[in-house]
Design a protein around this motif. Structure first.
Motif, PDB file in Angstrom:
ATOM      1  N   SER A   1       0.834  -1.210   0.000  1.00 12.25           N
ATOM      2  CA  SER A   1       0.000   0.000   0.000  1.00 12.25           C
ATOM      3  C   SER A   1       0.861   1.250   0.000  1.00 12.25           C
TER       4      SER A   1
ATOM      5  N   ASN B   1     -10.537  -7.667  -0.068  1.00 11.73           N
ATOM      6  CA  ASN B   1     -10.514  -6.396   0.667  1.00 11.73           C
ATOM      7  C   ASN B   1      -9.354  -5.532   0.220  1.00 11.73           C
TER       8      ASN B   1
ATOM      9  N   ARG C   1      -9.974  -4.105  -3.200  1.00  8.09           N
ATOM     10  CA  ARG C   1     -10.944  -3.014  -3.134  1.00  8.09           C
ATOM     11  C   ARG C   1     -10.282  -1.727  -2.646  1.00  8.09           C
ATOM     12  N   GLU C   2      -9.413  -1.881  -1.661  1.00 11.27           N
ATOM     13  CA  GLU C   2      -8.863  -0.668  -1.051  1.00 11.27           C
ATOM     14  C   GLU C   2      -7.667  -0.098  -1.790  1.00 11.27           C
TER      15      GLU C   2
ATOM     16  N   GLU D   1     -15.524  -0.279  -6.716  1.00 12.42           N
ATOM     17  CA  GLU D   1     -16.927  -0.301  -6.268  1.00 12.42           C
ATOM     18  C   GLU D   1     -17.849  -0.825  -7.367  1.00 12.42           C
TER      19      GLU D   1
ATOM     20  N   SER E   1     -10.829  -5.814   7.252  1.00 13.77           N
ATOM     21  CA  SER E   1     -10.431  -4.922   6.168  1.00 13.77           C
ATOM     22  C   SER E   1      -8.929  -4.693   6.255  1.00 13.77           C
TER      23      SER E   1
ATOM     24  N   ARG F   1      -7.363  -2.004   6.231  1.00 11.54           N
ATOM     25  CA  ARG F   1      -7.031  -0.941   7.190  1.00 11.54           C
ATOM     26  C   ARG F   1      -6.915  -1.524   8.590  1.00 11.54           C
TER      27      ARG F   1
END
Ligand code: ATP
Ligand code: MG
Length: 262
Positions: A183, A200, A203-204, A224, A256, A258
């Motif tokens: 990330s 996840n 998606r992020e 999305e 998630s 995060r």
């Protein structure tokens, strides 16, 4: 940027990539998802010319080639445009973390050892492993080894990094730290393609998600769009099956990224 047009690849009678076209803009992160055997790894391997494609055009950074007419020097050039990170960290066992990172700088780029070491230390710092510079792989955890592998891939400053399921052979406890490093690189606007089973994470991190099945790109779009409003029946089924196995990735269940990265 990366431009893939009508890429094809067969193994004997089996057509694995049937007609693949997509673009990746500079600084964009693209996640590729899809069932086992759909051709995701083969696609990455064709981009890096670990496999020779049978047809189609490729443009990566400055290099443009028609795979049917590619010359040796074009192939060598296109290989240099990308670094690959595999499921299994394949570090040199007889070299320290720092030597692993600087190896290609010294051997291929003919850099002076001290200059390469400076770059190598910066990269180890970036992946949070400066204190392990002198450690041999055997003394590093799986997650740490994979992070050294990422630093090594960054060392040659490729146009793009191709990740093939970078966390799937890791013990769950090491997944978070590796995703966090990836990330961080994405935030630095490095162009990346990531094949992943971590929805996840896709998606992020991704600007665009590509869903592959049976050697085709079935659907592509913003995370999305693909995860919340898939239009193709195959995408819907794949995500439903994933949800059944892993839990409701959209809201709860598997944590998630995060949360994992906290
Ligand atoms: N070197 C090879 N020789 C013959 N067949 C191959 C070779 N590499 C891949 N294949 C076949 O190509 C198909 C696609 O394989 P690939 O590894 O690209 O799928 P994948 O989407 O990455 O799957 P997974 O999610 O399990 O990693 C499979 O049917 C596989 O058996
Ligand atoms: Mg694969």
């Amino acid at each position: 940027m990366i431009k893939v047009s009508h890429l094809k690849k067969s193994f004997q009678q089996t057509e694995v990539l049937k007609d693949i076209s997509f673009n990746v803009e500079n600084g964009e992160v693209v996640a590729i998802i899809g069932p086992s055997g759909s051709g995701k790894s083969t696609l990455l391997r064709c981009l890096n010319y670990l496999e020779n494609p049978d047809g189609g055009q490729l443009e990566i950074g400055e290099v443009v080639l028609d795979t049917k007419k590619a010359t040796r020097s074009q192939i060598n050039n296109i290989r240099k445009q990308t670094s690959m990170i595999f499921q299994h960290y394949n570090l040199f066992k007889n070299k320290t973390a720092l030597e692993n990172v600087t190896h290609s700088l010294v051997v291929t780029k003919k850099m002076k050892k001290e200059v390469a070491a400076e770059i190598g230390r910066d990269l180890l710092k970036k992946v949070g492993l400066l204190d392990k510079a002198d450690s041999y792989p055997v003394k590093l955890s799986g997650g740490q080894q994979q992070r050294v592998g990422i630093a090594r891939a960054l060392a040659v400053d490729p146009h793009a990094i191709l990740f093939d399921e970078p966390t799937s052979s890791l013990d769950p406890e090491w997944v978070g730290e590796v995703l966090r490093v990836i990330s961080g690189i994405a935030e630095g606007r490095k162009t990346m393609i990531i094949v992943t089973h971590e929805m996840n994470f896709a998606r992020e991190i991704a600007d665009k998600v590509i869903f592959m099945a049976d050697g085709y790109i079935v659907e592509q779009g913003k995370p999305e769009e693909i995860f919340d409003y898939p239009t193709n029946e195959r995408t819907k089924k794949f995500l439903q099956d994933y949800q059944k196995q892993v839990g409701d990735f959209q809201t709860n269940g598997s944590p998630s990224v995060r949360e994992v990265m906290k």
